[in-house]
Motif scaffolding. Structure first.
Motif, mmCIF file in Angstrom:
data_model
loop_
_atom_site.group_PDB
_atom_site.id
_atom_site.type_symbol
_atom_site.label_atom_id
_atom_site.label_comp_id
_atom_site.label_asym_id
_atom_site.label_seq_id
_atom_site.Cartn_x
_atom_site.Cartn_y
_atom_site.Cartn_z
ATOM 1 N N ALA A 1 6.548 -2.816 -11.078
ATOM 2 C CA ALA A 1 6.263 -4.227 -11.345
ATOM 3 C C ALA A 1 6.785 -4.599 -12.728
ATOM 4 O O ALA A 1 6.823 -3.758 -13.634
ATOM 5 N N LEU A 2 7.153 -5.859 -12.875
ATOM 6 C CA LEU A 2 7.646 -6.338 -14.162
ATOM 7 C C LEU A 2 6.493 -6.615 -15.126
ATOM 8 O O LEU A 2 5.387 -6.962 -14.705
ATOM 9 N N MET A 3 6.780 -6.449 -16.416
ATOM 10 C CA MET A 3 5.811 -6.741 -17.468
ATOM 11 C C MET A 3 6.326 -7.922 -18.301
ATOM 12 O O MET A 3 7.422 -7.865 -18.850
ATOM 13 N N ALA A 4 5.538 -8.990 -18.363
ATOM 14 C CA ALA A 4 5.901 -10.108 -19.233
ATOM 15 C C ALA A 4 5.574 -9.723 -20.679
ATOM 16 O O ALA A 4 4.513 -9.146 -20.950
ATOM 17 N N LYS A 5 6.484 -10.025 -21.578
ATOM 18 C CA LYS A 5 6.338 -9.603 -22.970
ATOM 19 C C LYS A 5 5.005 -10.039 -23.568
ATOM 20 O O LYS A 5 4.328 -9.258 -24.265
ATOM 21 N N GLN A 6 4.592 -11.252 -23.291
ATOM 22 C CA GLN A 6 3.355 -11.789 -23.883
ATOM 23 C C GLN A 6 2.093 -11.131 -23.319
ATOM 24 O O GLN A 6 1.007 -11.272 -23.886
ATOM 25 N N ASN A 7 2.218 -10.395 -22.194
ATOM 26 C CA ASN A 7 1.049 -9.768 -21.571
ATOM 27 C C ASN A 7 0.904 -8.284 -21.916
ATOM 28 O O ASN A 7 -0.097 -7.658 -21.546
ATOM 29 N N ARG B 1 3.573 -13.164 -13.842
ATOM 30 C CA ARG B 1 3.079 -14.171 -12.901
ATOM 31 C C ARG B 1 3.345 -13.801 -11.442
ATOM 32 O O ARG B 1 2.652 -14.259 -10.536
ATOM 33 N N ALA B 2 4.359 -12.952 -11.214
ATOM 34 C CA ALA B 2 4.723 -12.591 -9.847
ATOM 35 C C ALA B 2 4.113 -11.273 -9.380
ATOM 36 O O ALA B 2 4.339 -10.861 -8.248
ATOM 37 N N THR C 1 0.862 -1.173 0.000
ATOM 38 C CA THR C 1 0.000 0.000 0.000
ATOM 39 C C THR C 1 0.905 1.232 0.000
ATOM 40 O O THR C 1 2.125 1.114 -0.030
ATOM 41 N N MET C 2 0.324 2.412 0.056
ATOM 42 C CA MET C 2 1.148 3.616 0.032
ATOM 43 C C MET C 2 1.973 3.784 1.306
ATOM 44 O O MET C 2 3.001 4.459 1.294
ATOM 45 N N ASP C 3 1.558 3.147 2.399
ATOM 46 C CA ASP C 3 2.296 3.358 3.644
ATOM 47 C C ASP C 3 2.692 2.082 4.386
ATOM 48 O O ASP C 3 3.215 2.141 5.496
ATOM 49 N N SER C 4 2.457 0.915 3.778
ATOM 50 C CA SER C 4 2.842 -0.317 4.470
ATOM 51 C C SER C 4 2.973 -1.486 3.502
ATOM 52 O O SER C 4 2.536 -1.410 2.347
ATOM 53 N N ASP C 5 3.599 -2.557 3.984
ATOM 54 C CA ASP C 5 3.718 -3.811 3.253
ATOM 55 C C ASP C 5 3.146 -4.913 4.134
ATOM 56 O O ASP C 5 3.523 -5.036 5.301
ATOM 57 N N ILE C 6 2.240 -5.713 3.574
ATOM 58 C CA ILE C 6 1.558 -6.754 4.349
ATOM 59 C C ILE C 6 1.852 -8.103 3.703
ATOM 60 O O ILE C 6 1.543 -8.306 2.525
ATOM 61 N N GLU C 7 2.443 -9.012 4.463
ATOM 62 C CA GLU C 7 2.791 -10.338 3.945
ATOM 63 C C GLU C 7 1.841 -11.387 4.508
ATOM 64 O O GLU C 7 1.478 -11.346 5.683
ATOM 65 N N TYR C 8 1.440 -12.332 3.664
ATOM 66 C CA TYR C 8 0.643 -13.444 4.147
ATOM 67 C C TYR C 8 0.850 -14.640 3.215
ATOM 68 O O TYR C 8 1.223 -14.484 2.066
ATOM 69 N N TYR C 9 0.598 -15.837 3.749
ATOM 70 C CA TYR C 9 0.673 -17.039 2.928
ATOM 71 C C TYR C 9 -0.619 -17.173 2.130
ATOM 72 O O TYR C 9 -1.708 -17.205 2.699
ATOM 73 N N GLY C 10 -0.495 -17.213 0.829
ATOM 74 C CA GLY C 10 -1.678 -17.301 -0.014
ATOM 75 C C GLY C 10 -1.283 -17.471 -1.467
ATOM 76 O O GLY C 10 -0.095 -17.604 -1.793
ATOM 77 N N LYS C 11 -2.281 -17.462 -2.345
ATOM 78 C CA LYS C 11 -2.051 -17.640 -3.773
ATOM 79 C C LYS C 11 -2.452 -16.384 -4.537
ATOM 80 O O LYS C 11 -3.519 -15.833 -4.319
ATOM 81 N N MET C 12 -1.562 -15.956 -5.436
ATOM 82 C CA MET C 12 -1.840 -14.765 -6.228
ATOM 83 C C MET C 12 -3.093 -14.957 -7.083
ATOM 84 O O MET C 12 -3.860 -14.014 -7.309
#
Length: 249
Positions: free
Chosen positions: A216-222, A192-193, A165-176
């Motif tokens: 963020a990275l951009m995949a060429k095919q996307n 994909r990431a 977010t603009m003021d924090s980073d939140i980590e959790y176990y999950g699926k994108m």
């Protein structure tokens, strides 16, 4: 305000009812001994305390069916198991209380739920604005609610999803993939990431998306699909802004 308690044990129902009366005496209490009884009721609670381990329909099955009828009910799971915490995300649970917990923790969760209900009602009374889409994550042993619109971008790292977010980073176990489904049309997955929020994009090229915080990275095919989706997003935003301006007149 109607607060419901759904638990197959009478002593537990009565215990929670007593706690609620002490904390929020104005509540109209509804007591149910099973998921089936709750679902058959013609009353729609504003806040629901829901046990998971029950005969017949368990709490998670009950919550999934209830969500078809009501998107607004604030669900608080109360259980001795932490096995279902990730499934709680899928039904938009407000909190997941694992027994045993003390009175102070219960009071904190209940009063936060009451505040969310009252804040939402004020917004609706002021002009029918919709509730901000949100979901619950578990991080550092705590269950917190995250508003989707606050996410600048998300990334996957070492089996964890990191929400920036603009003021924090939140980590959790999950699926994108699950977050992508929940996020909606304001988000795009260029790689994909990564998952980005269109509202925070500053600029982009064929390899990178630059956001108001981070990149963020951009995949060429996307790249082609990204450009089309971003153009549609901006067109929709322009139309909505124009309609909003006309309504003011």
């Amino acid at each position: 305000m109607q607060i419901a308690i759904c638990d197959d044990e009478k002593e537990i129902r009565n215990m929670f009812a007593e706690k609620i009366r002490r904390l929020y005496s104005k509540a109209d209490l509804l007591l149910y001994r099973s998921g089936e009884e709750l679902l058959l009721s013609d009353k729609e609670p504003d806040i629901l305390l829901l046990d998971i381990q029950m005969p017949g329909k368990n709490g998670m099955e009950t919550a999934k069916e209830l969500r078809i009828k009501s998107k607004k009910v604030i669900i608080i799971f109360v259980t001795a198991l932490d096995d279902f915490v990730f499934q709680a995300f899928d039904v938009g649970a407000f909190h997941y209380l694992v027994k045993p917990f003390d009175d102070e923790k219960f009071a904190e969760v209940l009063l936060n739920a009451v505040k969310q209900f009252e804040d939402r009602k004020k917004l609706e009374d002021a002009g029918g604005k919709r509730e901000k889409p949100s979901f619950m994550v578990t991080t550092g042993g705590k269950h917190i609610t995250v508003n989707l619109e606050d996410i600048v971008y998300a990334e996957v790292f070492d089996r964890k999803v990191i929400l920036h977010t603009m003021d924090s980073d939140i980590e959790y176990y999950g699926k994108m993939k699950e977050l992508e489904k929940r996020a909606g049309d304001d988000f795009f997955r260029p790689h994909r990431a990564y998952l980005v929020n269109f509202n925070f994009i500053s600029k982009y090229d064929a390899t990178t998306i630059y956001l108001k915080r981070g990149q963020a990275l951009m995949a060429k095919q996307n790249y082609h699909d990204f450009v089309k989706s971003y153009l549609r997003f901006n067109q929709k935003k322009t139309i909505n802004a124009a309609e909003g301006g006309r309504r003011k007149w």
